[in-house]
Design a protein around this motif. Sequence first.
Motif, PDB file in Angstrom:
ATOM      1  N   MET A 167       0.798  -1.260   0.225  1.00  0.00           N
ATOM      2  CA  MET A 167       0.028  -0.161  -0.050  1.00  0.00           C
ATOM      3  C   MET A 167       0.900   1.101  -0.086  1.00  0.00           C
ATOM      4  SD  MET A 167      -3.289  -0.647   2.477  1.00  0.00           S
ATOM      5  CE  MET A 167      -2.442  -1.517   3.921  1.00  0.00           C
ATOM      6  N   LEU A 168       2.071   1.142   0.725  1.00  0.00           N
ATOM      7  CA  LEU A 168       2.852   2.334   0.563  1.00  0.00           C
ATOM      8  C   LEU A 168       3.425   2.554  -0.550  1.00  0.00           C
ATOM      9  CD1 LEU A 168       4.906   1.838   3.911  1.00  0.00           C
ATOM     10  CD2 LEU A 168       3.087   3.474   3.693  1.00  0.00           C
ATOM     11  N   ALA A 169       3.859   1.588  -1.268  1.00  0.00           N
ATOM     12  CA  ALA A 169       4.456   1.609  -2.501  1.00  0.00           C
ATOM     13  C   ALA A 169       3.366   2.120  -3.562  1.00  0.00           C
ATOM     14  CB  ALA A 169       5.020   0.177  -3.155  1.00  0.00           C
ATOM     15  N   LEU A 170       2.225   1.780  -3.402  1.00  0.00           N
ATOM     16  CA  LEU A 170       1.184   2.049  -4.452  1.00  0.00           C
ATOM     17  C   LEU A 170       0.681   3.721  -4.303  1.00  0.00           C
ATOM     18  CD1 LEU A 170      -0.988   1.635  -6.548  1.00  0.00           C
ATOM     19  CD2 LEU A 170      -2.658   1.024  -4.584  1.00  0.00           C
ATOM     20  N   THR A 171       0.741   4.052  -2.998  1.00  0.00           N
ATOM     21  CA  THR A 171       0.270   5.507  -2.682  1.00  0.00           C
ATOM     22  C   THR A 171       1.327   6.350  -2.986  1.00  0.00           C
ATOM     23  OG1 THR A 171       0.727   5.124  -0.277  1.00  0.00           O
ATOM     24  CG2 THR A 171      -1.601   4.870  -0.898  1.00  0.00           C
ATOM     25  N   LEU A 172       2.535   5.984  -2.672  1.00  0.00           N
ATOM     26  CA  LEU A 172       3.772   6.709  -3.125  1.00  0.00           C
ATOM     27  C   LEU A 172       3.943   6.826  -4.367  1.00  0.00           C
ATOM     28  CD1 LEU A 172       6.254   5.988  -0.135  1.00  0.00           C
ATOM     29  CD2 LEU A 172       5.201   8.387  -0.608  1.00  0.00           C
ATOM     30  N   GLY A 173       3.573   5.730  -5.055  1.00  0.00           N
ATOM     31  CA  GLY A 173       3.852   5.693  -6.829  1.00  0.00           C
ATOM     32  C   GLY A 173       2.840   6.630  -7.327  1.00  0.00           C
ATOM     33  N   ILE A 174       1.605   6.898  -7.022  1.00  0.00           N
ATOM     34  CA  ILE A 174       0.697   7.650  -7.608  1.00  0.00           C
ATOM     35  C   ILE A 174       0.976   9.054  -7.473  1.00  0.00           C
ATOM     36  CG2 ILE A 174      -0.914   5.869  -7.678  1.00  0.00           C
ATOM     37  CD1 ILE A 174      -2.594   7.087  -5.577  1.00  0.00           C
ATOM     38  N   THR A 175       1.539   9.508  -6.430  1.00  0.00           N
ATOM     39  CA  THR A 175       1.769  11.033  -5.996  1.00  0.00           C
ATOM     40  C   THR A 175       2.447  11.843  -7.119  1.00  0.00           C
ATOM     41  OG1 THR A 175       3.803  10.482  -4.781  1.00  0.00           O
ATOM     42  CG2 THR A 175       1.619  10.692  -3.472  1.00  0.00           C
TER      43      THR A 175
END
Length: 321
Positions: free
Chosen positions: A136-144
């Motif tokens: 989830m951290l990778a996903l949320t940081l990746g979309i910023t």
Amino acid sequence: MLGHSRMTFQSPLLVLLQIFGYCGVDFFLFLSGFGQYCSLTRNSDPFSFYVRKGKRLIPSFLPAFLVWALWCIATKQVAFAGFYDFLVGNLTTLSFWLDIAPAFNWYFLALPFFYLTTPLIKKILDVKGTSGAVAMLALTLGITPLFWYKSILIALCRIPIYIIGMWFGREFKAGRDISKRFELISYGVSAIGIILLYLIEKRYEETFWIYGTNWYPLILIVPGVCIAVGRMKALIKKLPAVSSFLKPLWLVLALCGEASLQIYLFHIVSVDFAKLRTWSNTEWILIMAGMVLGGILWYREELRIRRRHFPKQHVMHDKPF
């Protein structure tokens, strides 16, 4: 409050402290993530969770929004013809997400999104554990990066810290203590984050609102600082003389914790009035003290009304953030 004030300092230490004023939201979200995970553990029904959050937030939000709306009308930020759109946009939080001005405080309008996603985040953490948190951290940081140059970046950059707070809540409820190795690593990561934040503030301030460069270091800073504060409080408890001396301070901080929602809203609504003129640092300190006192009085009055009109309803003393 210090971060929103217009106080000026020459000391690098005080400048750093003022920079940390913008970190308040991140600490709130980390602690909120921790608390909301524990809350859902006691009662996992999402609908009941949403009702509890609504009862906690809406009665405090509406008076603050009314005062702010009247201010917007008085200062001609809202035309009479567009008042309906203004009202609907803010009450549904769409004014923030669609970047339609004027919008009420971004944090408060983003908060329902965090709470709406909380049951899903908890479900992923319960099923996948730490690997789910990392994903989830990778996903949320990746979309910023997709939202650079957009105002909603200020909220999207804060999702990771909320997830980390919920992960800490999961570890706590599972009875797992923080290892010394993990603790030391957290302190080191926090130190790196503080250095990065200071350097970005001093050299790359123009990138704040474009790339959110001042928000990413907070993901590194907040967990370690919270662990350090917890350790410090535990150490003080082992020193009776110090603990007794600091007892009045703990009581004041506990009251501020209970009234944190009202203090925050009182500050958000009144800080725009305070910025209408120039104040000295001493005057700003008095203004901020007044904001805290106003928020506490607001909380006490709201509590009195709840107890008077809803005597059978359990009055929550949890921290809303």
